[in-house]
Design a protein around this motif. Structure first.
Motif, PDB file in Angstrom:
ATOM      1  N   THR A  94      18.440  -7.982  10.126  1.00  0.00           N
ATOM      2  CA  THR A  94      19.029  -7.965   8.693  1.00  0.00           C
ATOM      3  C   THR A  94      19.694  -7.373   8.767  1.00  0.00           C
ATOM      4  OG1 THR A  94      17.363  -6.518   8.893  1.00  0.00           O
ATOM      5  CG2 THR A  94      16.249  -8.619   7.872  1.00  0.00           C
ATOM      6  N   LYS A  95      20.218  -6.584   9.846  1.00  0.00           N
ATOM      7  CA  LYS A  95      21.730  -6.422   9.771  1.00  0.00           C
ATOM      8  C   LYS A  95      21.049  -4.175   8.977  1.00  0.00           C
ATOM      9  CE  LYS A  95      25.496  -8.216  10.746  1.00  0.00           C
ATOM     10  NZ  LYS A  95      25.329  -9.165  12.233  1.00  0.00           N
ATOM     11  N   ASN A  96      19.679  -4.127   8.928  1.00  0.00           N
ATOM     12  CA  ASN A  96      19.523  -3.252   8.329  1.00  0.00           C
ATOM     13  C   ASN A  96      18.666  -1.870   9.112  1.00  0.00           C
ATOM     14  OD1 ASN A  96      20.156  -3.625   5.487  1.00  0.00           O
ATOM     15  ND2 ASN A  96      18.083  -5.129   5.584  1.00  0.00           N
ATOM     16  N   LEU A  97      18.847  -0.865   8.572  1.00  0.00           N
ATOM     17  CA  LEU A  97      18.161   0.323   9.279  1.00  0.00           C
ATOM     18  C   LEU A  97      16.612   0.250   8.147  1.00  0.00           C
ATOM     19  CD1 LEU A  97      20.914   3.202   9.785  1.00  0.00           C
ATOM     20  CD2 LEU A  97      19.595   1.758  11.738  1.00  0.00           C
ATOM     21  N   THR A  98      15.504  -0.066   8.957  1.00  0.00           N
ATOM     22  CA  THR A  98      14.149   0.335   8.381  1.00  0.00           C
ATOM     23  C   THR A  98      13.761   1.097   9.408  1.00  0.00           C
ATOM     24  OG1 THR A  98      13.483  -1.211  10.624  1.00  0.00           O
ATOM     25  CG2 THR A  98      14.678  -2.498   8.789  1.00  0.00           C
ATOM     26  N   ALA A  99      11.969   1.938   8.074  1.00  0.00           N
ATOM     27  CA  ALA A  99      11.407   2.487   8.627  1.00  0.00           C
ATOM     28  C   ALA A  99       9.964   1.986   7.479  1.00  0.00           C
ATOM     29  CB  ALA A  99      12.178   4.254   8.294  1.00  0.00           C
ATOM     30  N   ARG A 100       9.002   2.923   9.218  1.00  0.00           N
ATOM     31  CA  ARG A 100       7.821   2.096   8.007  1.00  0.00           C
ATOM     32  C   ARG A 100       7.092   3.553   8.151  1.00  0.00           C
ATOM     33  NH1 ARG A 100       5.494  -1.919   7.424  1.00  0.00           N
ATOM     34  NH2 ARG A 100       3.092  -1.246   7.110  1.00  0.00           N
ATOM     35  N   ILE A 101       6.941   4.461   6.739  1.00  0.00           N
ATOM     36  CA  ILE A 101       5.971   5.578   6.761  1.00  0.00           C
ATOM     37  C   ILE A 101       4.475   5.401   6.179  1.00  0.00           C
ATOM     38  CG2 ILE A 101       8.646   6.780   6.319  1.00  0.00           C
ATOM     39  CD1 ILE A 101       7.062   6.665   3.206  1.00  0.00           C
ATOM     40  N   THR A 102       3.582   6.076   6.652  1.00  0.00           N
ATOM     41  CA  THR A 102       2.402   6.392   6.258  1.00  0.00           C
ATOM     42  C   THR A 102       2.341   7.696   5.096  1.00  0.00           C
ATOM     43  OG1 THR A 102       1.672   4.971   8.077  1.00  0.00           O
ATOM     44  CG2 THR A 102       0.031   6.651   6.744  1.00  0.00           C
ATOM     45  N   VAL A 103       2.112   7.448   4.291  1.00  0.00           N
ATOM     46  CA  VAL A 103       1.355   8.410   3.425  1.00  0.00           C
ATOM     47  C   VAL A 103      -0.216   8.674   3.500  1.00  0.00           C
ATOM     48  CG1 VAL A 103       1.527   9.804   1.295  1.00  0.00           C
ATOM     49  CG2 VAL A 103       3.720   7.865   1.680  1.00  0.00           C
ATOM     50  N   LYS A 104      -0.827   9.645   3.306  1.00  0.00           N
ATOM     51  CA  LYS A 104      -2.128  10.392   3.467  1.00  0.00           C
ATOM     52  C   LYS A 104      -2.713  11.086   2.316  1.00  0.00           C
ATOM     53  CE  LYS A 104      -5.917  11.627   6.780  1.00  0.00           C
ATOM     54  NZ  LYS A 104      -6.127  12.350   8.642  1.00  0.00           N
ATOM     55  N   ASN A 105      -3.296  11.147   1.538  1.00  0.00           N
ATOM     56  CA  ASN A 105      -3.050  11.919   0.466  1.00  0.00           C
ATOM     57  C   ASN A 105      -5.167  12.038   0.757  1.00  0.00           C
ATOM     58  OD1 ASN A 105      -3.920  12.651  -1.990  1.00  0.00           O
ATOM     59  ND2 ASN A 105      -3.542  10.879  -3.348  1.00  0.00           N
ATOM     60  N   ASP A 106      -4.761  13.464   1.131  1.00  0.00           N
ATOM     61  CA  ASP A 106      -6.286  13.970   1.494  1.00  0.00           C
ATOM     62  C   ASP A 106      -6.617  14.821  -0.266  1.00  0.00           C
ATOM     63  OD1 ASP A 106      -6.277  13.282   3.844  1.00  0.00           O
ATOM     64  OD2 ASP A 106      -5.267  14.925   5.379  1.00  0.00           O
ATOM     65  N   GLY A 107      -5.641  14.600  -1.138  1.00  0.00           N
ATOM     66  CA  GLY A 107      -6.238  15.595  -2.022  1.00  0.00           C
ATOM     67  C   GLY A 107      -7.672  14.383  -2.773  1.00  0.00           C
ATOM     68  N   ALA A 108      -8.234  15.829  -4.131  1.00  0.00           N
ATOM     69  CA  ALA A 108      -9.188  14.809  -4.868  1.00  0.00           C
ATOM     70  C   ALA A 108      -8.871  14.766  -6.048  1.00  0.00           C
ATOM     71  CB  ALA A 108      -9.959  16.352  -5.114  1.00  0.00           C
ATOM     72  N   LEU A 109      -6.866  13.806  -6.349  1.00  0.00           N
ATOM     73  CA  LEU A 109      -6.310  13.010  -7.404  1.00  0.00           C
ATOM     74  C   LEU A 109      -5.415  11.881  -6.337  1.00  0.00           C
ATOM     75  CD1 LEU A 109      -5.564  16.092  -9.781  1.00  0.00           C
ATOM     76  CD2 LEU A 109      -7.192  15.147  -9.970  1.00  0.00           C
ATOM     77  N   ASP A 110      -5.512  11.105  -7.344  1.00  0.00           N
ATOM     78  CA  ASP A 110      -4.910   9.758  -6.643  1.00  0.00           C
ATOM     79  C   ASP A 110      -3.670  10.686  -7.342  1.00  0.00           C
ATOM     80  OD1 ASP A 110      -6.944   8.318  -6.786  1.00  0.00           O
ATOM     81  OD2 ASP A 110      -6.744   7.362  -8.410  1.00  0.00           O
ATOM     82  N   TYR A 111      -1.949  10.459  -6.335  1.00  0.00           N
ATOM     83  CA  TYR A 111      -0.923   9.934  -6.718  1.00  0.00           C
ATOM     84  C   TYR A 111       0.142   9.059  -6.295  1.00  0.00           C
ATOM     85  CZ  TYR A 111      -2.043  15.083  -6.958  1.00  0.00           C
ATOM     86  OH  TYR A 111      -2.669  16.858  -6.710  1.00  0.00           O
ATOM     87  N   ASP A 112       1.531   9.339  -7.664  1.00  0.00           N
ATOM     88  CA  ASP A 112       2.137   8.459  -6.623  1.00  0.00           C
ATOM     89  C   ASP A 112       3.159   8.995  -6.177  1.00  0.00           C
ATOM     90  OD1 ASP A 112       1.387   6.000  -8.069  1.00  0.00           O
ATOM     91  OD2 ASP A 112       2.213   6.208  -9.946  1.00  0.00           O
TER      92      ASP A 112
END
Length: 164
Positions: free
Chosen positions: A88-106
């Motif tokens: 695709t001629k793109n730079l790509t990254a895969r991230i993981t977001v881990k929410n250890d909090g008590a609330l939902d977040y965006d």
């Protein structure tokens, strides 16, 4: 000397002694040994962290400053992969977001692809919805700004993150 000057000097002297005494006894003041019961972090230290990705996996870096929301969001993110996609001629990254909090977040994340090239490359993603106690992976891409094979971009770094 007029009486009002004497009174002003006396008030200043009392205030100076009171403040000096309070700081020495561990109450009030601005030293890091106060017993105020707050959970704030010490100033200037690496209270938050962000993550770099190199050829061998993920390693941590540090963010100076306090424990604000941005630093908390940075701590929630890890970089799983960072590469050039020749198809695709793109730079790509895969991230993981881990929410250890008590609330939902965006989460909103900005990632910098680091390399020997002078041409900067960044990718941004917004509104990664992560429920409380859960994890979510996301792919981030940006067009490759160079003309070579992309191998000069060997690391990724989360430069900005926020959650709301």
């Amino acid at each position: 000397m007029k009486m009002r000057h004497v009174r002003a000097l006396a008030v200043f002297g009392i205030a100076l002694v009171a403040l000096t005494g309070a700081r020495g006894s561990g109450g009030g003041g601005c030293d890091s040994h106060s017993n105020s019961g707050s959970s704030s972090s010490s100033s200037g230290g690496g209270s938050g962290s962000h993550h770099d990705n190199d050829d061998n996996g993920t390693s941590g870096g540090s963010v100076s400053g306090g424990s604000g929301s941005a630093n908390e969001a940075l701590r929630d993110i890890t970089i799983d992969t960072c590469a050039y996609d020749a198809a695709t001629k793109n730079l790509t990254a895969r991230i993981t977001v881990k929410n250890d909090g008590a609330l939902d977040y965006d989460y909103d994340v900005t990632l910098k692809f680091k390399g020997t090239s002078a041409t900067p490359a960044t990718a941004t993603t917004t509104d990664i919805a992560v429920a409380a106690g859960a994890s979510k992976s996301a792919d981030m891409t940006t067009p490759y700004p160079g003309t070579g094979d992309g191998s000069e971009y060997t690391k990724c770094e989360v430069t900005r993150a926020s959650r709301s």
